[in-house]
Structure formats: structure tokens, C-alpha cells
Design a protein around this motif. Structure first.
Motif, short mmCIF file in Angstrom:
data_model
loop_
_atom_site.label_atom_id
_atom_site.label_comp_id
_atom_site.label_asym_id
_atom_site.label_seq_id
_atom_site.Cartn_x
_atom_site.Cartn_y
_atom_site.Cartn_z
N GLY A 133 0.71 -1.20 -0.48
CA GLY A 133 0.20 0.13 0.04
C GLY A 133 0.73 1.38 -0.01
O GLY A 133 2.02 1.26 0.97
N VAL A 134 0.49 1.96 -0.46
CA VAL A 134 1.04 3.59 -0.89
C VAL A 134 1.51 4.20 0.39
O VAL A 134 2.38 4.56 0.81
CB VAL A 134 0.42 4.43 -2.07
N VAL A 135 -0.13 4.73 0.90
CA VAL A 135 -0.11 5.72 2.12
C VAL A 135 0.88 5.25 3.33
O VAL A 135 2.34 5.59 3.94
CB VAL A 135 -1.25 5.59 2.31
N SER A 136 0.74 3.71 3.57
CA SER A 136 1.68 3.46 4.67
C SER A 136 2.72 3.76 4.56
O SER A 136 3.71 3.41 5.10
CB SER A 136 0.56 1.82 5.49
N TYR A 137 2.86 2.37 3.57
CA TYR A 137 4.71 2.24 2.87
C TYR A 137 5.04 3.79 3.25
O TYR A 137 6.10 3.86 3.55
CB TYR A 137 5.12 2.41 1.54
N VAL A 138 4.63 5.06 2.70
CA VAL A 138 5.31 6.30 2.64
C VAL A 138 5.27 7.16 3.84
O VAL A 138 6.03 7.85 3.73
CB VAL A 138 4.30 7.40 1.26
N LEU A 139 4.30 6.64 4.17
CA LEU A 139 4.70 7.64 5.87
C LEU A 139 5.36 6.45 6.97
O LEU A 139 5.61 7.38 8.22
CB LEU A 139 2.90 7.54 6.46
N GLY A 140 5.57 5.65 6.41
CA GLY A 140 6.63 4.97 7.34
C GLY A 140 8.15 5.47 6.39
O GLY A 140 9.18 5.28 7.35
N GLY A 141 7.92 5.78 6.11
CA GLY A 141 10.06 6.82 4.81
C GLY A 141 9.81 6.29 4.22
O GLY A 141 10.12 6.97 2.86
N GLY A 142 9.56 5.17 4.02
CA GLY A 142 9.80 4.49 2.14
C GLY A 142 11.30 3.87 1.58
O GLY A 142 11.34 5.34 1.17
N ILE A 143 11.66 3.16 2.00
CA ILE A 143 13.00 2.79 1.45
C ILE A 143 12.81 1.58 0.64
O ILE A 143 12.70 1.04 0.18
CB ILE A 143 13.93 1.87 2.65
N GLY A 144 12.55 2.70 -1.29
CA GLY A 144 12.45 2.40 -2.38
C GLY A 144 13.50 1.15 -2.83
O GLY A 144 14.70 1.33 -2.22
N ILE A 145 13.22 0.68 -3.90
CA ILE A 145 14.32 0.42 -4.53
C ILE A 145 15.36 1.52 -5.70
O ILE A 145 16.26 1.04 -5.95
CB ILE A 145 13.11 -0.43 -6.26
N LEU A 146 14.83 2.92 -5.72
CA LEU A 146 15.90 4.15 -5.84
C LEU A 146 16.24 4.91 -4.47
O LEU A 146 15.80 6.11 -4.98
CB LEU A 146 14.54 4.53 -7.10
N VAL A 147 16.41 4.24 -3.78
CA VAL A 147 16.43 5.40 -2.63
C VAL A 147 17.94 5.69 -2.66
O VAL A 147 17.59 7.11 -2.19
CB VAL A 147 16.50 4.07 -1.31
N ARG A 148 18.77 5.51 -3.39
CA ARG A 148 20.12 6.02 -3.22
C ARG A 148 20.30 7.19 -3.53
O ARG A 148 19.97 8.15 -3.88
CB ARG A 148 21.24 5.04 -3.11
N SER A 149 18.81 7.52 -4.81
CA SER A 149 19.13 8.02 -5.88
C SER A 149 17.94 9.35 -5.46
O SER A 149 18.83 10.49 -5.91
CB SER A 149 18.27 7.45 -7.63
N PHE A 150 16.72 9.10 -5.29
CA PHE A 150 16.11 9.90 -4.78
C PHE A 150 15.98 9.97 -3.32
O PHE A 150 15.37 10.93 -2.57
CB PHE A 150 14.86 9.45 -5.48
N GLY A 151 16.08 9.09 -2.38
CA GLY A 151 16.16 9.09 -1.23
C GLY A 151 14.56 8.97 -0.56
O GLY A 151 14.01 7.86 -1.16
N TYR A 152 14.17 9.25 0.77
CA TYR A 152 13.15 8.29 1.37
C TYR A 152 11.56 9.20 0.54
O TYR A 152 11.95 10.18 -0.18
CB TYR A 152 13.03 8.75 2.10
N ALA A 153 11.36 7.98 -0.03
CA ALA A 153 9.58 9.02 -0.41
C ALA A 153 8.60 9.47 0.32
O ALA A 153 7.90 10.00 -0.30
CB ALA A 153 8.66 7.27 -0.39
N SER A 154 8.62 10.06 1.75
CA SER A 154 8.35 10.40 2.87
C SER A 154 8.83 12.08 1.77
O SER A 154 8.03 13.18 2.41
CB SER A 154 8.46 10.06 4.26
#
Length: 465
Positions: A133-154
């Protein structure tokens, strides 16, 4: 609660209102992690923000704690009684290609977002599993597959609509309500239930990515080679390595069947030629590979990099962050969770750093931006129980204690892993103090406590917390 009370609630919402024994109750309360389930007194299957408002007001009137569930991937504390709001029916997605934004409702999964953004050459900062789910993932910070390139989703959130404990619906931005904006992004559902979220998209249409697979017995030093390889990489290179016990099952490809396998995952936002050049030193030092699937791919196929299964399963998970991950920490992981572990463990070490260290334009409560690695250990509870597994994981993470710097809500787990001591490790001390004060303003009774809970503190705190 009287039957008339439930009938009144049902008349105020468009979605289903369910109690134990009702048809659909068990299906509605079940999330992705089958190891634990909610058992609420009442469930509201929300279809709109007004349903959430009615449910929260009802809970406050009847002294019920509130839990919220979208997909149930990030299960924390089960609702044993209380009121559960499920948001899976809130599935609206709106892309604004001119503004490079997407707006989603509370139940939207990333697999619903990506097809809407990729035609515009844009991508969300999603995780490795698109069915999250998008919302809970983003509210938790969001460590994704592009985290080094663009940082936290939040850090990409523009605005949120949130139902707070008084049942009001607020439109929250960094300018309009800076404290609540700051707290929601990192504090999750402690401060309300987000019914709508607007966030920036990034200009990514393709990747050089995929995986390299190694037999852990034939190439025992893959983890060490991976750690050496990550030193000095550009932030366009995103990667992780997982040690996976593959079942002896005909559905598993023959080269991996019944083996412990290292799976190196690559998501590089630069050119294919440069990606191949950067990966070459890892190939040279990791040992012989079982096979390799690295290629130029459209972003729409990025889920194939981790290939996370979409099937609900029972599992237990623990996590820790590290600013450094040396040989001693590596040896500790292999000793407790490697091929000789007493329970089968899936171990993932993900490379962080890069853009994570860049402060967001609008500050939020997500911490540990100096972390360079995140370690997640998962045990699938097939043939083993939580009672078997928890001591193994506890010995591992206790032994890693001298090197850990904190944890992440996105991977924290449930039960003991969601207790106060563990929750505190997700925040800087001064941030946790501020979160408690904001909680006292917006939820002094702590009705939003069936979660990674932050109790209200200060003058506004209630005895009900």
C-alpha cells in the motif's frame, strides 16, 4: 455496544460494517502477513473519507481504540477488540504529468500507480514489492528500489487529507499545518488516518537492472564482495543482496532448487553501458554465478528486480540500520542466520546512503539519514513457529547491537517488535519528544494506539493513553 449503535454506524457509512460472526468478517480483517490477524469488535470497510470520519467518531464515543489496515504488509499490533478501519476500497489514482505528481486514496497499491505514471516518463518512489500500500509505506519513510538516487519517499509528499481523533478531516501541507505534516511523515497512523496523499514523481522511464544469483556454498564470500563493491558507488546505483534458502520444489528453477542462494539486486538509473562497467568489479570478486539476469528495462518491469511474491504468507521479521557494516557484523549474521541457522532465514542487506543524506525540502520525522545499510531478516512460518523463531532472531540482533544505529518502521515487524522499546529506535530522541507533544495535541486519549505507538506526552496527555 448495542445493536442499535452498530445500525446507526452502518447508516452513516457507504462501506460494510461487520462484527464477529458476520459473513465477510474474517476476510476483511486478514492482511498480507498471515502470522497475525486483527480480531476487532467492529470493522468499517471505508469507501470514502466520510466513512473514516464516521468510524473514528463512533470509536471515540464508545471508548474504542482504532486500527487501520490497507494491505496488511506492515502489520504491527493486532486489534484485540476495538475498531478496525480497512481502506482497500479507496482506490482512486490521479496523475498530473505537468506537475509531476500523483494523488492516491488510502487503499491504493503501487501496482495501481505505476501503470498510470510510466506513460508520462515518470515513476513513484515505490518499494520492491508493488503490491504494498502506498500511504502506509510512505508514512513510514519509504525505503524503495531507488532510495540512493532519490531518498525517502516521504520526502516527496506535498499534501495529505487526514482524519484526526476528533473526527475532523484536515488538509495538511508543510505550510498549513507544519507540526502535523512533520509528525505524520515518520509517525504514521499515530496522528490520524490519511485518506488522500499527493506526492511528487521522479523522471525515470527505464533502468538497467535485474539480478545475479550465486550458490552460497560455491561462492561463500558473496556478502563480503558485495560490501566491498558498494564502497564509493555513485548514488545512481541502487542495490541489495539477499541470502535465500530455496525450497526443494519443482517450481523453483533447477539451478537454485534446494540450495541457499545469494541474490544480488541491481537498479541503476544511468545508462546500460555505465551500469555494466560498474557491476564488472562485483562479477570479478564474488565468485562463479549460477546465472545472471541484468538488462535494460522499462520502469513498468522494475518489480522483476526483487520478484517479491504477491501471495499472503505467515512471517516474522526484524530489522536494523547501520552506518558501517564490517567483517565482524557480517560474520555475526552468517553465524546466526546463515545456511546453518536452526530456522530458515531470508537475510537482506540493502545499500543506503546517497540521496538519503540530503535533508528534505520540508522537514519530517523520518530519522537515521546517515545510515549506509539496512539489514532485514525474515522467517517464513512454514514448519516453524514464532516460538521457535523469535529466540534465533533475538540472539542475532542482540549480537549486532554494538554496530546498529536504529530501525525502520517499514520493516519493523509485529508483536514484540512493535513494543515501545523497539519503536523508540526508529527516532532521534528529540524527535520522539516532539512527536509525543504533537500526539497530545491531536490525540490526547491515544485512540490511535494499535500501531507502532507514540503515546501522548506533556500537558495535553490524557490518563487514557
Amino acid at each position: 455496544m448495542e445493536h442499535n449503535d452498530i445500525e446507526t454506524l452502518a447508516s452513516e457509512v457507504k462501506g460494510p460494517v461487520l462484527r464477529p460472526g458476520d459473513e465477510g468478517y474474517d476476510q476483511e480483517r486478514t492482511g498480507f502477513n498471515l502470522a497475525v490477524q486483527h480480531r476487532p469488535d467492529v470493522i468499517v470497510g471505508a469507501t470514502r473519507a466520510e466513512d473514516v470520519q464516521a468510524a473514528v467518531r463512533f470509536a471515540a464515543e464508545h471508548g474504542l481504540p482504532v486500527a487501520v489496515q490497507a494491505t496488511g504488509h506492515g502489520f504491527s499490533v493486532p486489534a484485540d477488540g476495538g475498531l478496525l478501519i480497512t481502506t482497500g476500497r479507496m482506490s482512486g489514482v490521479e496523475v498530473d504529468p505537468a506537475e509531476h505528481t500523483v494523488t492516491v486514496e488510502a487503499g491504493v497499491r503501487f501496482e495501481q500507480v505505476i501503470p498510470e505514471t510510466v506513460p508520462h516518463g515518470l515513476a513513484p518512489l515505490n518499494g520492491s514489492a508493488p503490491h504494498v500500500g502506498v500511504v502506509s509505506y510512505v508514512l513510514g519513510g519509504g525505503i524503495g528500489i531507488l532510495v540512493r538516487s532519490f531518498g525517502y519517499a516521504s520526502d516527496q509528499v506535498r499534501s495529505m487529507d487526514v482524519v484526526t481523533a476528533d473526527g475532523s478531516l484536515r488538509h495538511v501541507t508543510a505550510d498549513s499545518e507544519p507540526d502535523l505534516y512533520w509528525a505524520l511523515l515518520g509517525g504514521r497512523d499515530n496522528f490520524g488516518i490519511v485518506t488522500r496523499l499527493e506526492m511528487n514523481l521522479v523522471p525515470v522511464a527505464r533502468l538497467y537492472g535485474g539480478g545475479i544469483f550465486y550458490d552460497a556454498e560455491a561462492a561463500p564470500d558473496v556478502l563480503k564482495a558485495y560490501l566491498r563493491w558498494t564502497e564509493g558507488l555513485p548514488q545512481e546505483m541502487n542495490s541489495s543482496v539477499a541470502l535465500i534458502p530455496m525450497p526443494d520444489d519443482p517450481e523453483v528453477p533447477e539451478p537454485m532448487r534446494g540450495r541457499h542462494v545469494y541474490h544480488v539486486r541491481i537498479a541503476y538509473t544511468g545508462s546500460q553501458e555505465e551500469g555494466e562497467r560498474l557491476v564488472a568489479p562485483l562479477r570479478d570478486t564474488a565468485g562463479p554465478a549460477l546465472f545472471e539476469v541484468l538488462r535494460e528495462m522499462p520502469y513498468a518491469e522494475s518489480a522483476s528486480i526483487h520478484d517479491d511474491p504477491p501471495v499472503a504468507v505467515p512471517f516474522l521479521r526484524e530489522v536494523a540500520l547501520f552506518e558501517e557494516f564490517g567483517d565482524e557484523a557480517l560474520a555475526t549474521v552468517l553465524e546466526h542466520a546463515g545456511p546453518e541457522a536452526t530456522v530458515p532465514c531470508v537475510v537482506e542487506l540493502r545499500h543506503l546512503g546517497g540521496a538519503l543524506a540530503t535533508p528534505p525540502v520540508h522537514p519530517n520525522a523520518v530519522a537515521h539519514r546517515d545510515a549506509q545499510y539496512i539489514l532485514s531478516v525474515v522467517t517464513l512460518l512454514f514448519g516453524v513457529t514464532e516460538k521457535d523463531t523469535r529466540p534465533v532472531l533475538r540472539r542475532l540482533f542482540d549480537a549486532l547491537g554494538p554496530w546498529t544505529t536504529g530501525s525502520s518502521l517499514n520493516f519493523m515487524g509485529h508483536g514484540e517488535n512493535a513494543g515501545q522499546e523497539q519503536v523508540r529506535t526508529a527516532y532521534a530522541p528529540e524527535a520522539l519528544e516532539r512527536l509525543g507533544a504533537i500526539k497530545a495535541v491531536h490525540d490526547p486519549e491515544n485512540i490511535f494506539r494499535l500501531n507502532y505507538n507514540i503515546p501522548p506526552t506533556g500537558d495535553g496527555a490524557s490518563a487514557g493513553s
